[in-house]
Design a protein around this motif. Structure first.
Motif, short mmCIF file in Angstrom:
data_model
loop_
_atom_site.label_atom_id
_atom_site.label_comp_id
_atom_site.label_asym_id
_atom_site.label_seq_id
_atom_site.Cartn_x
_atom_site.Cartn_y
_atom_site.Cartn_z
N SER A 23 3.85 -8.82 5.78
CA SER A 23 3.79 -10.17 5.23
C SER A 23 2.75 -10.27 4.12
N LEU A 24 1.65 -9.54 4.27
CA LEU A 24 0.64 -9.54 3.22
C LEU A 24 1.13 -8.81 1.98
N LEU A 25 1.73 -7.63 2.17
CA LEU A 25 2.16 -6.83 1.04
C LEU A 25 3.31 -7.47 0.29
N ASP A 26 4.18 -8.22 1.01
CA ASP A 26 5.32 -8.85 0.36
C ASP A 26 4.89 -9.96 -0.60
N THR A 27 3.69 -10.50 -0.41
CA THR A 27 3.22 -11.57 -1.31
C THR A 27 2.60 -11.02 -2.59
N VAL A 28 2.46 -9.70 -2.65
CA VAL A 28 1.81 -9.09 -3.81
C VAL A 28 2.84 -8.73 -4.86
N ASN A 29 2.59 -9.14 -6.09
CA ASN A 29 3.47 -8.78 -7.20
C ASN A 29 2.62 -8.33 -8.38
N LEU A 30 2.50 -7.03 -8.55
CA LEU A 30 1.71 -6.46 -9.64
C LEU A 30 2.58 -5.94 -10.77
N GLY A 31 3.85 -6.30 -10.75
CA GLY A 31 4.73 -5.85 -11.81
C GLY A 31 5.60 -4.70 -11.36
N PRO A 32 6.57 -4.34 -12.21
CA PRO A 32 7.50 -3.25 -11.88
C PRO A 32 6.76 -1.94 -11.61
#
Length: 497
Positions: A178-187
């Protein structure tokens, strides 16, 4: 003309390159800061929840070993054992195993499940004397329908230190996901949580649709660099998906877990790359236009070349010795004489002449003579140590030195040291044996006045040098303004010097 064109094009390219470089740095810095913020935020969240869970485990261990707890009624005993089992996200169950691995107590359950967990790594680690908190590898829970989990466990020890059982808290992997799914650092970015033995707890994105849980990457170059250099960012290609990434990583609190964030430089800089290509194309077009227009500046180019030639003629360094040349000496002497006159300070000049230098050239050749001059120049430079002192090649086998704020006695002392240093030179490997190379030194010193002349000071040093050579060479002679009646005195070490 080509030179000016090259310079102008170089200036344009340099300015554009500097702009692009600063833009690159700003873009990359933003990507790195974003990655670092994600790393710190996720690490803090995980550490907070694991600390709460560990507190519950500690409480259960302490309560289980307390006097009378085992004799309490089951409901009251569970309240005492598991009163801290709250507050952590995605916490499964708090379980107590006996020395055989059987479940004897479980939070949220009136009747413990008749399950033996002695085969789990967290149980074996505590049986084998694992000290403190143990974070297990991922497993599928037998108590919760194969829900992917990890366990935080601590040993229960008897009064004599013997093994009495294990307290464990199961934490669902859904918490990490759940924590990792909220992370968006780009492609092409990746974030993973790994045990310090190389076992992946969870990774996003995964390469197997299960978060790569349980996969061991201990031998991968990425993991090895994280372990060998904790906290140090680096770039490396992932063995899991073959993507080059820049990694930031940290140990999560005091837990044996490693959180890493990898961003793809190519993906992070994609927009900048597109902008840089357009900007570079415009720069190339501008440079081509400049080349066409600069033909009208041909006369200016010719003038520039003339100025460049004059500057070369006015070069102030002697090519052979690396010392300043005669022109540089004349300029420096004039400047130092004016300064000394303003300050009413002393000024000294040393004229150094290599004894019998013609014999060296005649016997060994000019190439060897050049080597001797270069070595003597180095020794003179080593003797002239003060920031304001100045040494130069005067011409031929003669050198000269300017000593600001130096009276005759100090100048003579320095000259004598210089003479002895040069006389003690040993031939370098491969050089012929020249015998002892010596110098004669003339010292001219004065207390500068507004009417003092640098040329006159050089004349006095020249007279002293003449006296030193006339007295047998390999010696120092001094001419002082206040001793014109007996202008020359000489000093020489005893025979063998």
């Amino acid at each position: 003309m080509p030179f000016i064109v090259a310079v102008l094009v170089a200036v344009i390219v340099l300015a554009q390159g500097l702009t692009l470089w600063r833009s690159y740095q700003a873009t990359w810095s933003l990507a790195s800061i974003s990655a670092e913020n994600v790393l710190n935020t996720v690490a803090a969240n995980i550490e907070r929840n694991l600390s709460i869970i560990d507190l519950s485990v500690r409480g259960a261990v302490d309560a289980f070993g307390a006097n009378g707890v085992k004799d309490l009624a089951p409901e009251l005993r569970r309240m005492v054992l598991f009163d801290r089992a709250a507050g952590a996200q995605y916490l499964g169950q708090l379980v107590i195993l006996d020395r055989n691995g059987d479940v004897i107590e479980a939070s949220g359950s009136r009747q413990p499940h008749p399950i033996n967990l002695a085969d789990r790594d967290y149980f074996r680690a505590q049986v084998n004397g694992q000290a403190g908190l143990y974070v297990s590898a991922p497993f599928r829970s037998r108590l919760r329908d194969n829900d992917p989990s990890i366990a935080l466990s601590r040993r229960i020890s008897g009064p004599d230190g013997s093994f009495e059982g294990v307290v464990l808290a199961a934490l669902r992997l859904a918490f990490f996901q759940s924590l990792l799914d909220t992370v968006n650092l780009g492609p092409e970015s990746a974030i993973s949580i790994t045990r310090t033995d190389g076992t992946i707890i969870v990774r996003s994105p995964s390469t197997d649709d299960t978060g790569n849980s349980g996969l061991n990457v201990a031998t991968s170059p990425v993991f090895q660099r994280m372990i060998l250099r904790p906290g140090e960012p680096f770039s490396e290609r992932s063995q899991l998906d073959g993507i080059d990434r820049h990694y930031l990583h940290t140990i999560i609190g005091e837990f044996p877990l490693l959180l890493s964030v990898g961003i793809s430089p190519a993906a992070a800089m994609a927009e900048w790359t597109e902008s840089a290509l357009i900007s570079s194309a415009l720069t190339v077009a501008m440079c081509m236009l400049l080349i066409v227009l600069v033909r009208a500046l041909r006369l200016a180019l010719m003038r520039s070349q003339e100025v460049e030639a004059q500057l070369k003629i006015l070069a102030v360094t002697d090519e052979l010795t690396g010392l300043p040349n005669r022109r540089a000496f004349d300029l420096a002497l004039g400047s130092e004489m004016r300064r000394a006159a303003r300050n009413r300070s002393s000024l000294a000049v040393l004229l150094i002449d290599v004894d019998h230098f013609k014999r060296i050239n005649d016997r060994f050749g000019h190439a060897v003579g050049d080597v001797v001059l270069a070595r003597i120049a180095r020794e003179i430079s080593r003797c002239i140590r003060r920031p304001g002192d100045f040494a130069a090649r005067y011409g031929g086998e003669e050198f000269v030195a300017i000593l600001p704020a130096t009276e005759a006695g100090g100048a003579s002392f320095l000259a004598e040291r210089m003479r002895l240093t040069i006389a003690s030179m040993e031939p370098c490997p491969g050089e012929p044996s020249l015998g002892k190379v010596t110098v004669s030194i003339g010292v001219g010193a004065t207390l500068a006045q507004p009417s003092s002349s640098g040329a006159e000071l050089v004349t006095w040093a020249d007279r002293a040098l003449y006296e030193a050579k006339g007295a047998g060479r390999n010696r120092v002679a001094c001419y002082r303004e206040d001793e014109r009646a007996t202008p020359m005195s000489s000093s020489r070490m005893p025979s063998g010097s």
